[in-house]
Design an enzyme around this catalytic site. Structure first.
Site, PDB file in Angstrom:
ATOM      1  N   ASP A  87      -1.329   1.385  -4.467  1.00 37.53           N
ATOM      2  CA  ASP A  87      -2.277   0.358  -4.911  1.00 37.53           C
ATOM      3  C   ASP A  87      -3.665   0.942  -5.198  1.00 37.53           C
ATOM      4  OD1 ASP A  87      -2.785   0.726  -2.187  1.00 37.53           O
ATOM      5  OD2 ASP A  87      -3.472  -1.327  -1.898  1.00 37.53           O
ATOM      6  N   ASP A 126      -2.439   6.402  -3.855  1.00 38.36           N
ATOM      7  CA  ASP A 126      -1.285   5.715  -3.277  1.00 38.36           C
ATOM      8  C   ASP A 126      -0.880   4.594  -4.242  1.00 38.36           C
ATOM      9  OD1 ASP A 126      -3.410   3.986  -2.769  1.00 38.36           O
ATOM     10  OD2 ASP A 126      -2.664   3.343  -0.830  1.00 38.36           O
ATOM     11  N   SER A 181       0.827  -1.205   0.000  1.00 45.86           N
ATOM     12  CA  SER A 181       0.000   0.000   0.000  1.00 45.86           C
ATOM     13  C   SER A 181       0.867   1.263   0.000  1.00 45.86           C
ATOM     14  CB  SER A 181      -0.956  -0.051   1.185  1.00 45.86           C
ATOM     15  OG  SER A 181      -1.940   0.933   1.053  1.00 45.86           O
ATOM     16  N   ASP A 238      -6.124   2.371  -3.713  1.00 47.78           N
ATOM     17  CA  ASP A 238      -7.377   2.277  -2.950  1.00 47.78           C
ATOM     18  C   ASP A 238      -7.681   3.616  -2.277  1.00 47.78           C
ATOM     19  OD1 ASP A 238      -5.245   2.001  -1.192  1.00 47.78           O
ATOM     20  OD2 ASP A 238      -6.223   0.508   0.072  1.00 47.78           O
TER      21      ASP A 238
HETATM   22 MG    MG Z   1      -3.399   1.552  -0.340  1.00 52.98          MG
END
Ligand code: MG
Length: 450
Positions: free
Chosen positions: A242, A240, A98, A244
Site C-alpha cells: 500500500d 510495500d 499492508s 506507505d
Molecule cells: Mg503498508
C-alpha cells in the site's frame, strides 16, 4: 500464521473470504458509518484481488447508514488519508492488509483529520460493531456512490509543490523501482517522470499478484538490487503493497535496510530546519545520534502510525516516522507516505551532490535484528510482565511493551497489534551483539510462554 480476525488500533485484518467475510466487512462498514455519521466517506484500496469483494461489502455497509461513498479506486494508503482532508470528508477506509501476505486483507479506518483512528475512537467503533446498534435511515437519506478519479493526481501535485522540482530535475536521475505490483505501481513511476527521472520499472503491474513478500526488507529485494546494479541506476526504491513504506537500494545494488529511510530523511530535514523529530520506541538509535548532531529534540511514542502522527502534530514536528520505512512529512500531511519520502530522498541526493552510498555512510551505523514469535495476545501480555525480571542491569521503558536499554544497545518486546505474534527487536553496534541479544530474548520468551 494464525488465521484469526485481528482487531486493533490499526484496524481489522483477516483472511479474505474466511475470517474476513462479506457480512463481517459490511458490519464493520456499518459501524464506521454509524460512528462517522452522514457525510462523505473516502474509500480506496491496494491491488489485492480480494479488494474488489471487500469494496462492495464496505460500500453496502456505508450506504445503508446514509454515508456518501467516494470511491477513489486503487491507490496508496497515504493517498486515501490525504483525500479525506482534501475532499473534506467525515472519514475514510483504506482496504489493505499492508505488508501481510496476499491471502490477507483488511480495513484501516481514517478520521476526518486524515490520520488513522486513535485507540479511544477505535474502541468506540469496535463497540458499535459488537453491539450492532447501527444508524437506521429512511429512503430519503440514501446517498449515491461516486467515483473520484483524481486522488492520485492531487497527491502528486501536493508532493511536487513541496519539493524543489528544478533541483531534482537537473540531475536527470536514473531510478529503479519495485512496487510489488501493489498500490504504488501507478503513482511512483508517474511522479518520478515528473521529476525528470528515467525510470526502470520492476513489479509495477497493479494486478495484486505479489511476486515477492510485500515487506520491503533487504531479503525481499534481490531482484531490485540486481536491476539497480546491472542498469547502473543512481538509486532503487521499493514499497510495500500500500506504498506507505519505502526502502532504498544503493547504486552499488545493496538494499540498505528500511531503518535507514527515516534516518536519511531526518538527517536531510534537520540540516535545513531545526525542530522536533517524532518516532516510535522501536526505531534505531541512529535517530538519537542524528538529532543530537543537529541540535533538535526527539520525541518517542508507542508503535503505530497514529501515535507518531498525533505526537508529530502536537509537537509541531519537522519530520516524523517509523523504522519500518514509514516517513511522515508534516508539511505534506500526517500519514506515513512512501511516495513523499521518495521525492524527499531524491531531493537530498540532488542537493548533496553525493551518491546514495556516501549519504548512507554518514548515518550512524547500528545493526538492528527483528524477529517474531507466534503467540496469542493474551499470552504475550503475561510473558511481558515476567520478562522484566530477566534484565536487572538495564534501564526499563514501558512506553509500549517492554524496552530494555543499555548504553549503546537495546531490546524491545512487544505484542503486535496486527498479527498474533510478539515482535522482538534488538539493536547494537555490531550484528553479532544484536543477534545475541535477540536470540537470548527469543529463548527467554519461549521459556516463559511454555
Ligand atoms: Mg503498508
Amino acid at each position: 500464521m494464525n488465521q484469526e480476525l485481528i482487531m486493533s488500533v490499526s484496524g481489522v485484518r483477516g483472511i479474505a473470504g474466511k475470517t474476513l467475510t462479506p457480512s463481517v466487512l459490511t458490519r464493520f462498514a456499518k459501524a464506521f458509518g454509524t460512528f462517522s455519521g452522514p457525510g462523505k466517506i473516502i474509500v480506496g484500496r491496494d491491488t489485492r484481488a480480494s479488494g474488489e469483494m471487500l469494496k462492495h461489502a464496505v460500500f453496502l455497509g456505508l450506504i445503508s447508514c446514509g454515508c456518501e461513498v467516494i470511491d477513489i479506486g486503487i491507490c496508496p494508503t497515504p493517498t486515501i488519508q490525504l483525500s479525506v482532508r482534501v475532499l473534506k470528508a467525515k472519514g475514510g477506509i483504506a482496504i489493505t492488509a499492508s505488508h501481510n501476505p496476499i491471502e490477507w486483507n483488511g480495513l484501516k479506518f481514517i478520521s476526518s483529520n486524515g490520520m488513522f483512528m486513535d485507540e479511544t475512537h477505535a474502541q468506540r467503533l469496535f463497540k458499535i460493531y459488537q453491539n450492532g446498534r447501527f444508524r437506521k435511515i429512511s429512503c430519503k437519506e440514501l446517498r449515491r456512490e461516486q467515483v473520484y478519479p483524481f486522488a492520485v493526481h492531487t497527491h502528486i501535485k501536493k508532493i511536487l509543490n513541496y519539493l524543489n522540482r528544478d533541483l531534482i530535475k537537473k540531475r536527470k536521475f536514473k531510478v529503479a523501482i519495485d512496487c510489488c505490483n501493489g498500490a504504488g505501481s501507478v503513482i511512483s513511476p508517474l511522479i518520478l517522470r515528473k521529476l525528470g527521472c528515467s525510470v526502470i520499472e520492476v513489479n509495477t503491474k497493479p494486478d495484486g499478484l505479489f511476486p515477492r513478500n510485500p515487506e520491503p526488507t533487504p531479503e525481499n529485494l534481490g531482484v531490485l538490487s540486481s536491476v539497480v546494479k546491472s542498469k547502473r541506476a543512481d538509486i532503487g526504491f521499493a514499497y510495500d503493497s500500500d506504498a506507505d513504506r519505502l526502502s532504498i537500494v544503493s547504486e552499488e545494488g545493496i538494499a540498505i535496510g528500511e531503518e535507514k529511510t527515516l534516518a536519511l530523511a531526518v538527517d536531510y530535514i534537520l540540516s535545513k530546519k531545526k525542530g522536533v523529530v517524532v518516532t516510535n520506541v522501536s526505531t534505531s538509535m541512529a535517530i538519537d545520534d542524528i538529532v543530537k548532531k543537529h541540535g533538535g529534540r526527539l520525541v518517542r511514542t508507542k508503535v503505530g502510525e497514529v501515535n507518531v502522527s498525533k505526537s508529530a502534530k502536537a509537537n509541531k514536528a519537522v519530520i516524523a516516522g517509523e523504522g519500518n520505512g514509514g516517513v511522515i512529512i508534516p508539511a505534506i500531511h500526517y500519514g506515513r507516505d512512501g511516495i513523499s519520502a521518495t521525492g524527499l530522498i531524491l531531493q537530498y541526493l540532488a542537493s548533496s551532490r553525493k551518491t546514495i552510498s556516501e549519504l548512507v555512510s554518514l548515518v550512524p551505523q547500528y545493526c538492528i535484528v527483528k524477529k517474531k514469535i507466534e503467540i496469542s495476545r493474551e499470552k504475550a501480555m503475561s510473558v511481558l510482565k515476567k520478562l522484566k525480571k530477566e534484565y536487572k542491569d538495564a534501564r526499563i521503558d514501558w512506553t509500549d511493551g517492554l524496552k530494555v536499554l543499555w548504553k549503546d544497545s537495546w531490546i524491545h518486546f512487544r505484542a503486535s497489534g496486527t498479527e498474533p505474534v510478539m515482535r522482538i527487536i534488538a539493536e547494537a553496534k555490531t550484528k553479532e551483539r544484536a543477534e545475541q541479544l535477540c536470540n537470548t530474548g527469543m529463548k527467554t520468551v519461549n521459556k516463559l510462554k511454555s
